[in-house]
Design a protein around this motif. Structure first.
Motif, PDB file in Angstrom:
ATOM      1  N   LEU A  10      27.855  44.909  40.420  1.00 42.74           N
ATOM      2  CA  LEU A  10      27.573  43.696  39.649  1.00 42.74           C
ATOM      3  C   LEU A  10      28.633  42.624  39.865  1.00 42.74           C
ATOM      4  O   LEU A  10      28.331  41.422  39.791  1.00 42.74           O
ATOM      5  N   SER A  11      29.867  43.039  40.108  1.00 45.95           N
ATOM      6  CA  SER A  11      30.963  42.071  40.292  1.00 45.95           C
ATOM      7  C   SER A  11      31.416  41.967  41.747  1.00 45.95           C
ATOM      8  O   SER A  11      32.428  41.312  42.032  1.00 45.95           O
ATOM      9  N   ALA A  12      30.692  42.576  42.672  1.00 44.61           N
ATOM     10  CA  ALA A  12      31.085  42.563  44.088  1.00 44.61           C
ATOM     11  C   ALA A  12      31.185  41.137  44.614  1.00 44.61           C
ATOM     12  O   ALA A  12      30.358  40.282  44.304  1.00 44.61           O
ATOM     13  N   TYR A  13      32.234  40.901  45.391  1.00 42.39           N
ATOM     14  CA  TYR A  13      32.488  39.580  45.974  1.00 42.39           C
ATOM     15  C   TYR A  13      32.523  38.501  44.889  1.00 42.39           C
ATOM     16  O   TYR A  13      32.099  37.367  45.108  1.00 42.39           O
ATOM     17  N   GLY A  14      32.997  38.876  43.694  1.00 44.40           N
ATOM     18  CA  GLY A  14      33.079  37.918  42.606  1.00 44.40           C
ATOM     19  C   GLY A  14      31.738  37.565  42.004  1.00 44.40           C
ATOM     20  O   GLY A  14      31.576  36.486  41.425  1.00 44.40           O
ATOM     21  N   ASP A  49      39.246  41.679  42.216  1.00 41.75           N
ATOM     22  CA  ASP A  49      40.199  41.732  41.102  1.00 41.75           C
ATOM     23  C   ASP A  49      39.830  42.899  40.191  1.00 41.75           C
ATOM     24  O   ASP A  49      38.889  43.650  40.465  1.00 41.75           O
ATOM     25  N   TYR A  50      40.586  43.056  39.093  1.00 37.34           N
ATOM     26  CA  TYR A  50      40.265  44.080  38.111  1.00 37.34           C
ATOM     27  C   TYR A  50      38.857  43.846  37.552  1.00 37.34           C
ATOM     28  O   TYR A  50      38.426  42.694  37.388  1.00 37.34           O
ATOM     29  N   THR A  51      38.171  44.916  37.225  1.00 44.10           N
ATOM     30  CA  THR A  51      36.813  44.800  36.704  1.00 44.10           C
ATOM     31  C   THR A  51      36.788  44.006  35.407  1.00 44.10           C
ATOM     32  O   THR A  51      35.948  43.112  35.212  1.00 44.10           O
ATOM     33  N   TYR A  52      37.672  44.346  34.479  1.00 46.21           N
ATOM     34  CA  TYR A  52      37.726  43.587  33.224  1.00 46.21           C
ATOM     35  C   TYR A  52      37.862  42.085  33.497  1.00 46.21           C
ATOM     36  O   TYR A  52      37.151  41.256  32.913  1.00 46.21           O
ATOM     37  N   LYS A  53      38.782  41.722  34.369  1.00 49.27           N
ATOM     38  CA  LYS A  53      39.064  40.313  34.616  1.00 49.27           C
ATOM     39  C   LYS A  53      37.853  39.601  35.210  1.00 49.27           C
ATOM     40  O   LYS A  53      37.505  38.487  34.788  1.00 49.27           O
ATOM     41  N   MET A  87      46.650  47.449  31.871  1.00 49.76           N
ATOM     42  CA  MET A  87      46.512  48.860  32.242  1.00 49.76           C
ATOM     43  C   MET A  87      45.884  49.016  33.625  1.00 49.76           C
ATOM     44  O   MET A  87      45.621  50.134  34.070  1.00 49.76           O
ATOM     45  N   ALA A  88      45.640  47.896  34.318  1.00 48.98           N
ATOM     46  CA  ALA A  88      45.092  47.905  35.682  1.00 48.98           C
ATOM     47  C   ALA A  88      43.674  48.454  35.720  1.00 48.98           C
ATOM     48  O   ALA A  88      43.297  49.165  36.649  1.00 48.98           O
TER      49      ALA A  88
END
Length: 533
Positions: free
Chosen positions: A212-216, A304-308, A531-532
């Motif tokens: 879902l977050s691939a390539y932003g 980037d981190y998933t959360y971010k 927490m990365a």
């Protein structure tokens, strides 16, 4: 003459299950109205020069291949040094299975469920699940796809050397290669390439969030919906932070003296490489984490981190399901944990960027004396530590994902799976991590690991859950085909609330997330990037 027509009918039956993929022709088999094609290649064997490389197109093969047996599962990370490659596993493991209603191939365009198995990115833990149960639950109205992807160092080795002369995140690239294969070929099996719903459990659910977050959040049209079962937010490292694991593997395999250490690792016999394929402690830690190799922040596929990424709105906008089990942590935390210090040690080994301030706060939330519990052969702090680990890694990320999608005005549903098995309740395992897979797939289709009650007192939960899931696969809404006796599964965020479906045999209903759990999750989400995760 009768013999002639009988032979002709047999040939017609065989040809009906034969698909031509261009590079190869595969003949499947039919069991109880479901045709299955097993062990088809969706990529070239990732061996030799292709070890640690991105997946390549499958090689052409002449003649009709029999697709009647599962392909080898990908090699897992070993529990200890010196172990051989496990039976049934191989470095040559990039195989896909397709299940479809008989007669669908070439004539129908059915919704497709593309399932990503879990295993902590260390093994293929849900290999060879049978899609027949979901197909029958859908009224013969879907196609189901399962597949293998590389794990451990074979799929997630990261270092400056790998980045420069090989490829990062190959396990995720295997997943995308399989998705692209589906988009290109699934129509030949009766599936609709424009209606693919991705799903996954544990690391497979982490993969769903990563897709879902691939390539932003770049939408390439590969799927139209997503269902994540126990989405996992583990520690994520970048290339520099991952170098220690590469250096250790190089040293342990005797490749340190080689001028080109990557070439040395690629040339190793797989049996020798596997003997050193183990988890190692993060720098500064004394005990290895449960899982070491995992997706790497590469400023590309995983920027980037998933959360971010999700908090910045960098995700694909499609209908989604997220959810978890009551006791997400019990299968992971060392059962002998009998003190706050022991609990902290476990958590810090999994999350090396947990600061002293984080630890102090988490202790005050989860690890107070009044929260201790007694279970057979278990330390008093096992269950409190399990609750902390379960909410840090699984439950709170799922709640946060549902909230983010709801705030974006997108259809979002969340579940709390709470089916109780008497044996598991007595042992303290409770409703453990990914046990809901037995209800989604049917206990006879999920590797024969279901609690005994799924065949007896909890058998009724299977059709209820399958109706919700197949409804979502078909219509992108879990309610349109739900059982008439089951409650409406209300979207998350409806009327500004935090409501999810509570799934338990005979007690399924909508519930609100408690104020206490919401407060715990607000804190854990607030430190997620620190927490990365």
């Amino acid at each position: 003459m009768a013999a002639f027509w009988y032979t002709l009918s047999l040939l017609s039956l065989a040809s009906a299950s034969t698909v031509d993929l261009g590079y190869s022709r595969y003949e499947g088999s039919t069991v109880s109205g479901v045709t299955q094609w097993l062990g088809m290649r969706f990529a070239a064997p990732p061996v030799g020069a292709l070890r640690f490389a991105a997946p390549q197109d499958p090689l052409p093969v002449e003649g009709i291949q029999q697709a009647t047996e599962h392909g080898s599962v990908c090699i897992p990370t070993a529990a200890a040094e010196g172990l051989a490659v496990p039976d049934g596993t191989s470095e040559d493991c990039l195989f896909v299975d397709v299940y479809a209603p008989s007669g669908a191939a070439g004539s129908k365009k059915l919704p497709v469920y593309f399932y990503i198995q879990g295993g902590g990115f260390a093994k293929n833990s849900n290999a060879n699940y049978n899609g027949a149960g979901l197909i029958k639950a859908s009224g013969d109205n879907i196609v189901v796809v399962t597949f293998n992807y590389r794990v451990g160092p074979y799929g997630f080795l990261a270092s400056e050397e790998v980045e420069a002369r090989a490829s990062l995140n190959n396990g995720l690239k295997d997943q995308r290669k399989a998705l692209q294969w589906v988009h290109k070929h699934i129509g030949k099996f009766g599936g609709n390439p424009d209606h693919v719903v991705i799903g996954g459990s544990s690391a497979g659910a982490a993969s769903v969030t990563l897709m879902l977050s691939a390539y932003g959040g770049r939408d390439e049209g590969l799927f139209v919906g997503a269902a994540a079962e126990s989405q996992s937010f583990a520690t994520m490292l970048n290339v520099t932070q991952s170098q220690f694991a590469y250096n250790a593997l190089v040293a342990e395999t005797g490749c340190s003296s080689n001028k080109d250490t990557l070439a040395c690792l690629r040339s190793l016999d797989v049996g020798l490489l596997q003997q050193k394929n183990i988890n190692r402690p993060y720098p500064g830690m004394e005990i290895a984490p449960l899982y070491l190799y995992s997706p790497t922040i590469d400023d590309d596929l995983v920027p980037d981190y998933t959360y971010k990424l999700f908090h910045e709105g960098k995700f694909i906008k499609v209908p989604v399901i997220f959810g978890d089990d009551t006791n997400e942590g019990t299968k992971f935390v060392t059962k002998s944990v009998d003190s706050v210090d022991a609990a902290d040690t476990f958590l810090q080994n999994q999350f090396p960027y947990m600061s002293p301030a984080h630890t102090t706060k988490i202790n005050s939330i989860y690890l107070t004396p009044d929260q201790t519990e007694s279970f057979p052969d278990a330390g008093a702090y096992w269950r409190p530590a399990s609750t902390a680990y379960g909410e840090i890694r699984y439950i709170c990320p799922g709640i946060d994902m549902s909230s983010i999608y709801a705030k974006a005005g997108l259809p979002s549903w969340n579940y709390h799976y709470a089916v109780q098995d008497p044996t598991d309740e007595a042992s303290g395992a409770g409703t453990y991590h990914t046990v809901e897979l037995n209800a989604i797939w049917g206990p006879e289709n999920s590797g024969n690991n279901a609690p005994a009650s799924y065949y007896t007192t909890n058998a009724a939960i299977v059709p209820l859950v399958q109706a919700y899931w197949t409804s979502f696969i078909v219509s992108l809404d879990p309610n349109t085909r739900r059982l008439p006796s089951s409650p409406e599964w209300q979207p998350w965020g409806q009327d500004g609330g935090s409501r999810r479906i509570f799934i338990r045999t005979g007690e399924t209903k909508m519930e609100s997330v408690s104020g206490e759990q919401k407060a715990r999750c607000r804190y854990l989400v607030s430190i997620g990037e620190d927490m990365a995760q």
